[in-house]
Write an enzyme that holds these catalytic residues in place. Structure first.
Site, PDB file in Angstrom:
ATOM      1  N   SER A  88      -2.166  -6.073  -9.806  1.00  0.00           N
ATOM      2  CA  SER A  88      -2.338  -5.823  -8.371  1.00  0.00           C
ATOM      3  C   SER A  88      -1.940  -4.394  -8.021  1.00  0.00           C
ATOM      4  O   SER A  88      -2.549  -3.795  -7.141  1.00  0.00           O
ATOM      5  CB  SER A  88      -1.548  -6.838  -7.539  1.00  0.00           C
ATOM      6  OG  SER A  88      -0.174  -6.763  -7.837  1.00  0.00           O
ATOM      7  N   GLU A  89      -0.939  -3.821  -8.712  1.00  0.00           N
ATOM      8  CA  GLU A  89      -0.575  -2.415  -8.529  1.00  0.00           C
ATOM      9  C   GLU A  89      -0.082  -1.800  -9.826  1.00  0.00           C
ATOM     10  O   GLU A  89       0.510  -2.484 -10.663  1.00  0.00           O
ATOM     11  CB  GLU A  89       0.517  -2.230  -7.461  1.00  0.00           C
ATOM     12  CG  GLU A  89       0.023  -2.296  -6.049  1.00  0.00           C
ATOM     13  CD  GLU A  89      -0.059  -3.717  -5.521  1.00  0.00           C
ATOM     14  OE1 GLU A  89      -0.813  -3.939  -4.557  1.00  0.00           O
ATOM     15  OE2 GLU A  89       0.606  -4.609  -6.092  1.00  0.00           O
ATOM     16  N   THR A  90      -0.321  -0.502  -9.943  1.00  0.00           N
ATOM     17  CA  THR A  90       0.245   0.332 -10.995  1.00  0.00           C
ATOM     18  C   THR A  90       0.901   1.506 -10.296  1.00  0.00           C
ATOM     19  O   THR A  90       0.317   2.092  -9.375  1.00  0.00           O
ATOM     20  CB  THR A  90      -0.843   0.813 -11.974  1.00  0.00           C
ATOM     21  OG1 THR A  90      -1.408  -0.330 -12.632  1.00  0.00           O
ATOM     22  CG2 THR A  90      -0.287   1.761 -13.020  1.00  0.00           C
ATOM     23  N   HIS A  96       7.196  -4.658  -5.700  1.00  0.00           N
ATOM     24  CA  HIS A  96       7.426  -5.090  -7.082  1.00  0.00           C
ATOM     25  C   HIS A  96       7.169  -3.969  -8.077  1.00  0.00           C
ATOM     26  O   HIS A  96       7.851  -3.876  -9.099  1.00  0.00           O
ATOM     27  CB  HIS A  96       6.633  -6.364  -7.424  1.00  0.00           C
ATOM     28  CG  HIS A  96       5.189  -6.164  -7.691  1.00  0.00           C
ATOM     29  ND1 HIS A  96       4.255  -6.045  -6.680  1.00  0.00           N
ATOM     30  CD2 HIS A  96       4.504  -6.070  -8.858  1.00  0.00           C
ATOM     31  CE1 HIS A  96       3.059  -5.879  -7.229  1.00  0.00           C
ATOM     32  NE2 HIS A  96       3.181  -5.897  -8.542  1.00  0.00           N
TER      33      HIS A  96
END
Length: 131
Positions: A47-49, A75
């Site tokens: 979902s994110e980097t 997160h």
């Protein structure tokens, strides 16, 4: 396609080795260009980097989802803190995002990391009627 520097795969909010919310973490001496960060985030598929590079007094940070840049990700910040503590020792790490300055405090013990973040200020507004 050429492989770019190591990307850490870290799950935040785990119970030991189980569960959690995964994020990619890339730390480099300088941030890749925006198109490279977008491509890497899409390849990771999380979902994110989060991408981080040292600055004079902390770390410059940007967050990308597979679809585009996002202003902040809790997160991924926790995951970044865990990696920073592994690489630099326990501490409070100042982070500069596109919109705010925050900190993440992290510790690394026996290959396990823990971190707590300071969230940027939030705001809300009514959604447009079309939504």
């Amino acid at each position: 396609m050429q492989t770019i520097t190591k990307i850490h795969k870290v799950a935040a909010f785990t119970a030991g080795e189980q569960g959690g919310n995964p994020a990619g973490v890339m730390i480099r001496s300088a941030l890749p260009d925006e198109s490279a960060m977008q491509r890497i985030a899409a390849e990771m598929g999380y979902s994110e980097t989060v991408f981080a590079a040292p600055t004079g007094d902390g770390w410059r940070v940007r967050y990308f989802s597979p679809d585009g840049e996002v202003p902040f990700c809790g997160h991924a910040t926790i995951a970044l803190g865990a990696v920073l503590a592994q690489q630099n020792g326990d501490g409070v790490f100042p982070l500069t995002t596109n919109h705010a300055r925050v900190t993440v405090e992290a510790q690394s013990k026996g290959g396990q990391g823990s971190a707590a973040l300071q969230s940027p200020a939030t705001a809300s507004a009514p959604a447009p009627a079309a939504l």
